[in-house]
Every structure is written in C-alpha cells, then in structure tokens.
Design a protein around this motif. Structure first.
Motif, PDB file in Angstrom:
ATOM      1  N   MET A  51      46.126  27.199  76.116  1.00  0.00           N
ATOM      2  CA  MET A  51      45.320  26.763  74.998  1.00  0.00           C
ATOM      3  C   MET A  51      44.872  27.967  74.188  1.00  0.00           C
ATOM      4  O   MET A  51      44.913  27.940  72.963  1.00  0.00           O
ATOM      5  N   VAL A  52      44.432  29.004  74.875  1.00  0.00           N
ATOM      6  CA  VAL A  52      43.970  30.210  74.200  1.00  0.00           C
ATOM      7  C   VAL A  52      45.133  30.865  73.458  1.00  0.00           C
ATOM      8  O   VAL A  52      44.989  31.272  72.296  1.00  0.00           O
ATOM      9  N   GLU A  53      46.292  30.922  74.099  1.00  0.00           N
ATOM     10  CA  GLU A  53      47.457  31.545  73.463  1.00  0.00           C
ATOM     11  C   GLU A  53      47.881  30.793  72.207  1.00  0.00           C
ATOM     12  O   GLU A  53      48.193  31.407  71.187  1.00  0.00           O
ATOM     13  N   LEU A  54      47.890  29.462  72.270  1.00  0.00           N
ATOM     14  CA  LEU A  54      48.247  28.664  71.093  1.00  0.00           C
ATOM     15  C   LEU A  54      47.255  28.874  69.965  1.00  0.00           C
ATOM     16  O   LEU A  54      47.638  28.978  68.800  1.00  0.00           O
ATOM     17  N   SER A  55      45.999  28.945  70.310  1.00  0.00           N
ATOM     18  CA  SER A  55      44.973  29.161  69.296  1.00  0.00           C
ATOM     19  C   SER A  55      45.130  30.530  68.635  1.00  0.00           C
ATOM     20  O   SER A  55      44.973  30.662  67.427  1.00  0.00           O
ATOM     21  N   ARG A  56      45.437  31.532  69.435  1.00  0.00           N
ATOM     22  CA  ARG A  56      45.626  32.885  68.886  1.00  0.00           C
ATOM     23  C   ARG A  56      46.827  32.958  67.949  1.00  0.00           C
ATOM     24  O   ARG A  56      46.845  33.740  67.007  1.00  0.00           O
ATOM     25  N   LYS A  57      47.827  32.115  68.204  1.00  0.00           N
ATOM     26  CA  LYS A  57      49.027  32.089  67.352  1.00  0.00           C
ATOM     27  C   LYS A  57      48.868  31.121  66.183  1.00  0.00           C
ATOM     28  O   LYS A  57      49.825  30.858  65.454  1.00  0.00           O
ATOM     29  N   ASN A  58      47.667  30.564  66.027  1.00  0.00           N
ATOM     30  CA  ASN A  58      47.356  29.585  64.972  1.00  0.00           C
ATOM     31  C   ASN A  58      48.244  28.355  65.052  1.00  0.00           C
ATOM     32  O   ASN A  58      48.634  27.785  64.043  1.00  0.00           O
ATOM     33  N   GLN A  59      48.594  27.941  66.268  1.00  0.00           N
ATOM     34  CA  GLN A  59      49.376  26.734  66.475  1.00  0.00           C
ATOM     35  C   GLN A  59      48.428  25.592  66.833  1.00  0.00           C
ATOM     36  O   GLN A  59      47.313  25.799  67.292  1.00  0.00           O
ATOM     37  N   THR A  60      48.897  24.376  66.649  1.00  0.00           N
ATOM     38  CA  THR A  60      48.097  23.193  66.950  1.00  0.00           C
ATOM     39  C   THR A  60      47.874  23.093  68.453  1.00  0.00           C
ATOM     40  O   THR A  60      48.794  23.282  69.240  1.00  0.00           O
ATOM     41  N   VAL A  61      46.643  22.782  68.822  1.00  0.00           N
ATOM     42  CA  VAL A  61      46.276  22.636  70.228  1.00  0.00           C
ATOM     43  C   VAL A  61      46.080  21.150  70.519  1.00  0.00           C
ATOM     44  O   VAL A  61      45.172  20.533  69.991  1.00  0.00           O
ATOM     45  N   ASP A  62      46.988  20.573  71.331  1.00  0.00           N
ATOM     46  CA  ASP A  62      46.861  19.179  71.748  1.00  0.00           C
ATOM     47  C   ASP A  62      46.267  19.175  73.149  1.00  0.00           C
ATOM     48  O   ASP A  62      46.957  19.447  74.134  1.00  0.00           O
ATOM     49  N   LEU A  63      45.000  18.890  73.221  1.00  0.00           N
ATOM     50  CA  LEU A  63      44.249  18.989  74.464  1.00  0.00           C
ATOM     51  C   LEU A  63      44.798  18.076  75.557  1.00  0.00           C
ATOM     52  O   LEU A  63      44.894  18.465  76.713  1.00  0.00           O
TER      53      LEU A  63
END
Length: 66
Positions: free
Chosen positions: A1-13
């Motif tokens: 989740m953190v990695e996706l957020s850092r890459k500005n990608q959508t986070v599907d919880l």
C-alpha cells in the motif's frame, strides 16, 4: 500500500487486504485502525484519508426520525 502510494498509483484497500490474508493465511482481514497504527510516519499523511472509516448509519438511527 505504501509503495503504491509513493508511486502515485491507485490504492484499492480491499484487494490489498485480501491478497495479504491469502499470502499469510490470516483468519480475518486487518482492521483499518490496525493498519493506521502500522503506517510509517512519513506516509501517514497521504494514506490516512484512505484508511479512515466512514460513518455508517445503523438501523436504529434510521428509525429514530420516523
């Protein structure tokens, strides 16, 4: 989740939680409060809005106005 957020990608919880549960054989998905507690301070500000629980109206609340 953190990695996706850092890459500005959508986070599907939901996808992340189900993937983690399968990978580690968890009996239940982690609660949002548990996930918030595990966030690194550097990413807390960007991920906190995605993890906060939205208020839910219960059946007793919806009957109170009738």
């Amino acid at each position: 989740m953190v990695e996706l957020s850092r890459k500005n990608q959508t986070v599907d919880l939901n996808v992340i939680k189900s993937t983690v549960c399968k990978k580690y054989g968890l009996a239940r998905a982690p609660k949002p409060v548990e996930m918030i507690a595990a966030l690194p301070e550097s990413d807390r500000e960007s991920l906190l809005p995605k993890l906060r629980a939205k208020p839910v109206r219960t059946a007793s609340e919806s009957r109170s106005w009738q």
